[in-house]
Design a protein around this motif. Structure first.
Motif, short mmCIF file in Angstrom:
data_model
loop_
_atom_site.label_atom_id
_atom_site.label_comp_id
_atom_site.label_asym_id
_atom_site.label_seq_id
_atom_site.Cartn_x
_atom_site.Cartn_y
_atom_site.Cartn_z
N TRP A 107 0.81 -1.48 0.14
CA TRP A 107 -0.82 0.45 -0.48
C TRP A 107 1.35 0.86 0.04
CZ3 TRP A 107 -5.42 -0.73 -1.49
CH2 TRP A 107 -5.32 -1.43 -1.22
N TYR A 134 0.98 4.28 -3.26
CA TYR A 134 0.73 5.06 -2.53
C TYR A 134 1.95 6.04 -3.26
CZ TYR A 134 -0.69 10.26 -0.19
OH TYR A 134 -0.56 11.36 -0.37
N ASP A 135 3.00 5.61 -3.28
CA ASP A 135 3.61 6.27 -3.00
C ASP A 135 4.47 6.98 -4.86
OD1 ASP A 135 4.86 6.83 -1.28
OD2 ASP A 135 6.47 5.52 -1.17
N LYS A 181 -0.61 9.04 -6.14
CA LYS A 181 -1.50 9.37 -4.46
C LYS A 181 -2.55 9.86 -4.58
CE LYS A 181 2.96 10.60 -3.11
NZ LYS A 181 3.54 9.49 -3.44
N ILE A 182 -3.47 8.66 -4.23
CA ILE A 182 -4.66 8.72 -4.44
C ILE A 182 -4.93 8.32 -2.37
CG2 ILE A 182 -7.03 7.75 -4.67
CD1 ILE A 182 -5.52 7.20 -7.65
N ASN A 183 -5.53 9.22 -2.09
CA ASN A 183 -5.72 8.56 -0.75
C ASN A 183 -6.27 7.66 -0.21
OD1 ASN A 183 -4.89 11.61 -0.23
ND2 ASN A 183 -6.89 12.75 0.36
N CYS A 184 -7.40 6.34 -0.76
CA CYS A 184 -7.74 5.58 -0.85
C CYS A 184 -6.51 4.58 -0.65
CB CYS A 184 -8.59 4.68 -1.95
SG CYS A 184 -8.38 4.75 -3.27
N ASN A 227 -3.69 5.69 0.53
CA ASN A 227 -2.87 5.99 2.29
C ASN A 227 -3.80 6.01 3.78
OD1 ASN A 227 -0.90 7.10 3.08
ND2 ASN A 227 -1.85 9.22 3.08
N ASN A 228 -5.21 6.27 3.65
CA ASN A 228 -5.98 6.47 4.55
C ASN A 228 -6.52 5.32 4.56
OD1 ASN A 228 -6.83 7.33 7.15
ND2 ASN A 228 -8.82 9.07 5.42
N GLU A 229 -5.89 4.41 5.57
CA GLU A 229 -6.96 3.28 5.75
C GLU A 229 -7.05 2.24 4.80
OE1 GLU A 229 -10.14 2.87 8.76
OE2 GLU A 229 -9.50 4.95 9.71
N PRO A 230 -6.64 1.60 3.67
CA PRO A 230 -6.26 1.67 2.30
C PRO A 230 -6.94 -0.27 2.38
CG PRO A 230 -4.14 1.25 2.97
CD PRO A 230 -4.86 2.25 3.97
N SER A 232 -10.92 0.54 -1.90
CA SER A 232 -10.03 1.59 -3.36
C SER A 232 -10.89 0.88 -4.38
CB SER A 232 -8.49 0.64 -3.36
OG SER A 232 -7.51 0.85 -2.37
#
Length: 72
Positions: free
Chosen positions: A28, A32-33, A36-39, A41-44, A49
């Protein structure tokens, strides 16, 4: 009704398979690297997703392009 698409590297792949393979390859944090999509990074999770990607064409396109660039 199945059409043969020899030039389409995503033919026969579901979005879930694409995302699962990318997560197995990058993890994950790595995913994200790359995108850059928050889904990612934030509790994937695969489920959340997929829900986002199915509703957001530009994000899905980025994921599909990353898959093509990574595995073909």
């Amino acid at each position: 009704m199945s059409e043969i698409q020899p030039n389409n590297p995503l033919h026969g792949l579901t979005l879930e398979k694409i995302l699962t393979r990318l997560v197995e390859y990058y993890g994950w944090v790595g995913l994200y690297d790359q995108i850059k999509i928050n889904c990612f990074n934030n509790e994937p999770s695969i489920k959340s997703s997929l829900k986002f990607l199915r509703k957001t064409p530009w994000a899905r396109e980025k994921v599909e392009l990353l898959y093509i660039n990574t595995f073909t």
